[in-house]
Design a protein around this motif. Structure first.
Motif, PDB file in Angstrom:
ATOM      1  N   MET A   1       0.821  -1.196   0.000  1.00 25.31           N
ATOM      2  CA  MET A   1       0.000   0.000   0.000  1.00 25.31           C
ATOM      3  C   MET A   1       0.859   1.250   0.000  1.00 25.31           C
ATOM      4  N   ASP A   2       1.952   1.210   0.775  1.00 23.38           N
ATOM      5  CA  ASP A   2       2.856   2.346   0.784  1.00 23.38           C
ATOM      6  C   ASP A   2       3.404   2.633  -0.614  1.00 23.38           C
ATOM      7  N   GLU A   3       3.704   1.572  -1.322  1.00 21.25           N
ATOM      8  CA  GLU A   3       4.232   1.724  -2.690  1.00 21.25           C
ATOM      9  C   GLU A   3       3.194   2.370  -3.593  1.00 21.25           C
ATOM     10  N   THR A   4       1.948   1.999  -3.464  1.00 18.97           N
ATOM     11  CA  THR A   4       0.872   2.579  -4.263  1.00 18.97           C
ATOM     12  C   THR A   4       0.709   4.049  -3.933  1.00 18.97           C
ATOM     13  N   LEU A   5       0.757   4.368  -2.661  1.00 17.11           N
ATOM     14  CA  LEU A   5       0.641   5.777  -2.269  1.00 17.11           C
ATOM     15  C   LEU A   5       1.812   6.600  -2.788  1.00 17.11           C
ATOM     16  N   LYS A   6       3.017   6.003  -2.751  1.00 15.16           N
ATOM     17  CA  LYS A   6       4.195   6.699  -3.276  1.00 15.16           C
ATOM     18  C   LYS A   6       4.033   6.973  -4.773  1.00 15.16           C
ATOM     19  N   ARG A   7       3.561   5.963  -5.500  1.00 15.44           N
ATOM     20  CA  ARG A   7       3.352   6.140  -6.952  1.00 15.44           C
ATOM     21  C   ARG A   7       2.286   7.184  -7.228  1.00 15.44           C
ATOM     22  N   LEU A   8       1.205   7.169  -6.445  1.00 17.07           N
ATOM     23  CA  LEU A   8       0.151   8.177  -6.618  1.00 17.07           C
ATOM     24  C   LEU A   8       0.674   9.567  -6.305  1.00 17.07           C
ATOM     25  N   LEU A   9       1.487   9.668  -5.277  1.00 17.27           N
ATOM     26  CA  LEU A   9       2.065  10.957  -4.915  1.00 17.27           C
ATOM     27  C   LEU A   9       3.011  11.445  -6.014  1.00 17.27           C
ATOM     28  N   GLN A  10       3.822  10.577  -6.547  1.00 21.16           N
ATOM     29  CA  GLN A  10       4.736  10.945  -7.637  1.00 21.16           C
ATOM     30  C   GLN A  10       3.935  11.342  -8.890  1.00 21.16           C
ATOM     31  N   ALA A  11       2.881  10.596  -9.155  1.00 14.79           N
ATOM     32  CA  ALA A  11       2.032  10.932 -10.312  1.00 14.79           C
ATOM     33  C   ALA A  11       1.385  12.290 -10.113  1.00 14.79           C
ATOM     34  N   GLU A  12       0.972  12.565  -8.872  1.00 15.71           N
ATOM     35  CA  GLU A  12       0.366  13.867  -8.591  1.00 15.71           C
ATOM     36  C   GLU A  12       1.406  14.977  -8.750  1.00 15.71           C
ATOM     37  N   ILE A  13       2.604  14.747  -8.275  1.00 15.89           N
ATOM     38  CA  ILE A  13       3.679  15.738  -8.413  1.00 15.89           C
ATOM     39  C   ILE A  13       3.986  15.981  -9.885  1.00 15.89           C
ATOM     40  N   ARG A  14       4.063  14.907 -10.684  1.00 15.63           N
ATOM     41  CA  ARG A  14       4.298  15.053 -12.139  1.00 15.63           C
ATOM     42  C   ARG A  14       3.157  15.808 -12.795  1.00 15.63           C
ATOM     43  N   ALA A  15       1.929  15.497 -12.402  1.00 14.34           N
ATOM     44  CA  ALA A  15       0.755  16.183 -12.973  1.00 14.34           C
ATOM     45  C   ALA A  15       0.793  17.668 -12.630  1.00 14.34           C
ATOM     46  N   GLU A  16       1.164  17.986 -11.389  1.00 12.44           N
ATOM     47  CA  GLU A  16       1.270  19.391 -11.004  1.00 12.44           C
ATOM     48  C   GLU A  16       2.370  20.089 -11.803  1.00 12.44           C
ATOM     49  N   THR A  17       3.497  19.398 -11.999  1.00  7.68           N
ATOM     50  CA  THR A  17       4.600  19.955 -12.788  1.00  7.68           C
ATOM     51  C   THR A  17       4.154  20.202 -14.225  1.00  7.68           C
ATOM     52  N   ILE A  18       3.465  19.232 -14.795  1.00  7.07           N
ATOM     53  CA  ILE A  18       2.968  19.366 -16.172  1.00  7.07           C
ATOM     54  C   ILE A  18       1.959  20.514 -16.251  1.00  7.07           C
ATOM     55  N   ALA A  19       1.078  20.608 -15.259  1.00  4.75           N
ATOM     56  CA  ALA A  19       0.082  21.684 -15.248  1.00  4.75           C
ATOM     57  C   ALA A  19       0.770  23.046 -15.118  1.00  4.75           C
ATOM     58  N   ARG A  20       1.800  23.128 -14.253  1.00  7.51           N
ATOM     59  CA  ARG A  20       2.534  24.385 -14.085  1.00  7.51           C
ATOM     60  C   ARG A  20       3.242  24.759 -15.393  1.00  7.51           C
ATOM     61  N   GLN A  21       3.868  23.762 -16.027  1.00  5.03           N
ATOM     62  CA  GLN A  21       4.553  24.021 -17.295  1.00  5.03           C
ATOM     63  C   GLN A  21       3.552  24.479 -18.365  1.00  5.03           C
ATOM     64  N   ALA A  22       2.373  23.869 -18.369  1.00  5.33           N
ATOM     65  CA  ALA A  22       1.341  24.257 -19.331  1.00  5.33           C
ATOM     66  C   ALA A  22       0.880  25.695 -19.060  1.00  5.33           C
ATOM     67  N   ASP A  23       0.721  26.034 -17.758  1.00  4.25           N
ATOM     68  CA  ASP A  23       0.341  27.411 -17.406  1.00  4.25           C
ATOM     69  C   ASP A  23       1.415  28.406 -17.840  1.00  4.25           C
ATOM     70  N   GLU A  24       2.676  28.024 -17.623  1.00  2.91           N
ATOM     71  CA  GLU A  24       3.775  28.899 -18.035  1.00  2.91           C
ATOM     72  C   GLU A  24       3.807  29.049 -19.559  1.00  2.91           C
TER      73      GLU A  24
END
Length: 107
Positions: A1-24
């Motif tokens: 479960m910890d591994e799944t949460l880590k992957r979800l957190l990393q995916a969320e961080i990547r999504a935020e990065t992609i969204a920020r880059q798109a906004d920029e």
């Protein structure tokens, strides 16, 4: 479960990065479009005197053409009237002399 949460957190961080880059990127495109619009507006405003001069030149050319046409018509009409006057001159002189010689002849 910890591994799944880590992957979800990393995916969320990547999504935020992609969204920020798109906004920029979007902001960059907006600024670029505004810059280009201002540049085009400045180029247009710089051409206003040229456009105005071209318009005046055409208007003056049309006015001169109209003026020349009116002068030509006036000259033609003046020539016609002069020719009519010359054609009637002899008749007018004869009538004037007849009146001078016999004022009662017109009655």
């Amino acid at each position: 479960m910890d591994e799944t949460l880590k992957r979800l957190l990393q995916a969320e961080i990547r999504a935020e990065t992609i969204a920020r880059q798109a906004d920029e990127a979007r902001e960059h495109l907006i600024q670029s479009a505004l810059f280009e619009a201002r540049a085009e507006e400045n180029r247009f405003e710089a051409r206003i005197p040229e456009l105005h001069a071209a318009f005046l030149e055409k208007a003056e050319a049309r006015a001169e053409q109209t003026n020349n046409e009116l002068k030509r018509r006036y000259d033609e009409r003046h020539t016609q009237i002069r020719n009519l006057a010359e054609a009637r001159e002899e008749e007018a002189l004869t009538a004037a002399f007849a009146l001078l010689i016999d004022p009662e002849a017109d009655s």
